[in-house]
Design an enzyme around this catalytic site. Structure first.
Site: not given
Ligand SMILES: Cc1cc2nc3c(=O)[nH]c(=O)nc-3n(C[C@H](O)[C@H](O)[C@H](O)COP(=O)(O)OP(=O)(O)OC[C@H]3O[C@@H](n4cnc5c(N)ncnc54)[C@H](O)[C@@H]3O)c2cc1C
Length: 429
Positions: A95, A179, A323, A326, A358
């Protein structure tokens, strides 16, 4: 004056396709995909459009274990085409502009997408470039690593293996992070690894965090203080990484409580959790975001405060929860139900309680499973005290959660452990 029409011509002559849909989901990660999967079960084929540029869908919670050398990167992702729901239309693009007053967005490729309802699920982006010297260090310094990117996460274990002696430093930035436990989980894994490999007495393990506490929930913070004290890990709070000098193997930190006060650390290993923010397209959109750049939603309903046809889920939402994926799972059922109610002219009633969990991995077979709500009060699934390091919680994180994510959450069937919690507590929680 001249550039605008030219730019428009370039974009439109490239593609300029017009799409329209009932629900547009921007971001097909943990939150976006979970809700899209639910929506496609009740809406018609292609009434849901998912806009996401990524070819690969990463299960990011596995990055901690990849950094610790337990899994390879290939275990953490599937191709987006195999993850997103079949009955949704995937537009593989970013976007570029959000126009909530006219219910449309423009993509980087120049397409226009009109929608009736919008779900913002863009996640958080990592801003490695905000710390001078860091990008160069990640690329050239054999001691600098970061679990927060698929580009660098496999480097972490190499750094651990090559460690001989000196300071092993782990950082937590002065920004919201996804996380918030992950920056210290890798510290514990490294400590355990060095101990098991006879190098622990040659290492000073240091956790420098910008936060004023080791963890936001007192019950688990108390448990973590016991872990760091028992394992001789130095913790410095309100200590923020501001520069890396790979040529000198130095990391410079500022004291957030004493402006201007800096401390230089030499390092042999430096694991960096970078500053993060919501993507600029959302952060700079004053109609949709709040003053900190997050999608401005009601924390109970997750509905936008000004645009009732807009919802947000996951890391990009202003709801003040930790964040995590989960949290996104628990939010997915709230967003789905409230969005359907709004669509059908019913009152929006479902409330999110701020649930986040977490799994605080504290070693190669130990984990404290932190679960809590908006009030930072424990909200534990199992009828035992979860502030203990347990092998069962470690095995759950390692073996049970990845299939749960791919086979249930990404297919719209996992709403977090609320039902399980009720059953295990005989209805009392
Ligand atoms: C090292 C690490 C460890 C973690 N450990 C844990 C854990 O143990 N337990 C837990 O529950 N969570 C954990 N997390 C956190 C978890 O991965 C995130 O909180 C979760 O993925 C958030 O989901 P989301 O849909 O908000 O974002 P995301 O899953 O990051 O998805 C965002 C999406 O938006 C898309 N996007 C970005 N910009 C644009 C754009 N301009 N236009 C269109 N699409 C776009 C991306 O391509 C992506 O697919 C961890 C994360 C990391 C990095």
């Amino acid at each position: 004056m001249f550039l605008r029409p030219l730019q428009y011509v370039t974009l439109t002559s490239n593609r300029s396709v017009h799409h329209s849909c009932r629900v547009l989901v921007i971001g097909g990660g943990a939150g976006g995909c979970a809700v899209a999967a639910k929506l496609t079960k009740v809406l018609k084929k292609n009434e849901v459009i998912i806009l996401d540029p990524s070819e690969k869908h990463f299960y990011q919670p596995l990055f901690t274990l990849i950094g610790g050398g337990i899994y390879g990167l290939e275990k953490s992702f599937k191709f987006q085409k195999d993850v997103l729901p079949e009955d949704a239309k995937w537009i593989q693009d970013k976007v570029q502009q959000l126009s909530p007053k006219s219910n449309e967005v423009i993509t980087a490729g120049g397409d226009t997408i009109k929608y009736d309802f919008l779900l913002l699920a863009l996640g958080l982006e990592t801003n490695y470039e905000k710390i001078p010297g860091l990008l160069e260090a990640l690329q050239t310094d054999s001691g600098v690593c970061s679990n927060y990117s698929d580009k660098y996460v496999e480097k972490t274990f190499k750094v651990m293996k090559n460690f001989d002696s000196g300071n092993a430093i782990f950082t937590y930035p002065d920004s919201p992070v996804k996380c918030p436990g992950a920056p210290q989980k890798i510290c514990y894994l490294t400590e355990d690894y060095l101990r098991k490999n006879g190098k622990r007495d040659k290492a000073n393990i240091i956790y420098n965090s910008s936060l004023p506490v080791i963890f936001g929930v007192k019950k688990y913070a108390d448990a973590l203080w016991k872990v760091v004290e028992g394992r001789n890990i130095e913790v410095n709070l309100r200590t923020n990484l501001i520069e890396v000098k790979p040529d000198k193997k130095e990391a410079i930190f500022e004291n957030l409580d004493k402006p201007g006060e800096k401390k230089v650390y030499e390092f042999s290993m430096l694991h960096v959790t970078p500053p993060m923010s919501t993507p600029a397209v959302l952060r700079t959109n004053k109609e949709l975001s709040n003053s900190t750049g997050f999608a401005d939603v009601n924390p109970d309903s997750l509905q936008h405060v000004n645009f009732p046809n807009v919802f947000a889920i996951g890391d990009c939402s202003s709801s003040p929860n930790s964040k995590t994926a989960a949290a996104a799972a628990a939010q997915s059922v709230v967003v789905f139900k409230n969005l359907m109610d709004e669509m059908n002219g019913r009152k929006v009633t479902k409330k999110y309680d701020g649930y986040a969990s977490c799994p605080l991995v504290t070693g190669y077979n130990k984990c404290i499973l932190a679960e809590f709500d908006y009030k930072l009060q424990p909200l534990e699934t199992f009828p035992i005290d979860q502030d203990k390091e347990m092998i069962s919680m470690y095995l759950m994180k390692k073996l049970f959660m990845p299939p749960l994510y791919w086979n249930l959450m990404m297919k719209g069937y996992w709403n977090g452990p609320a039902v399980m919690r009720k059953i295990l507590h005989l209805g009392f929680k």
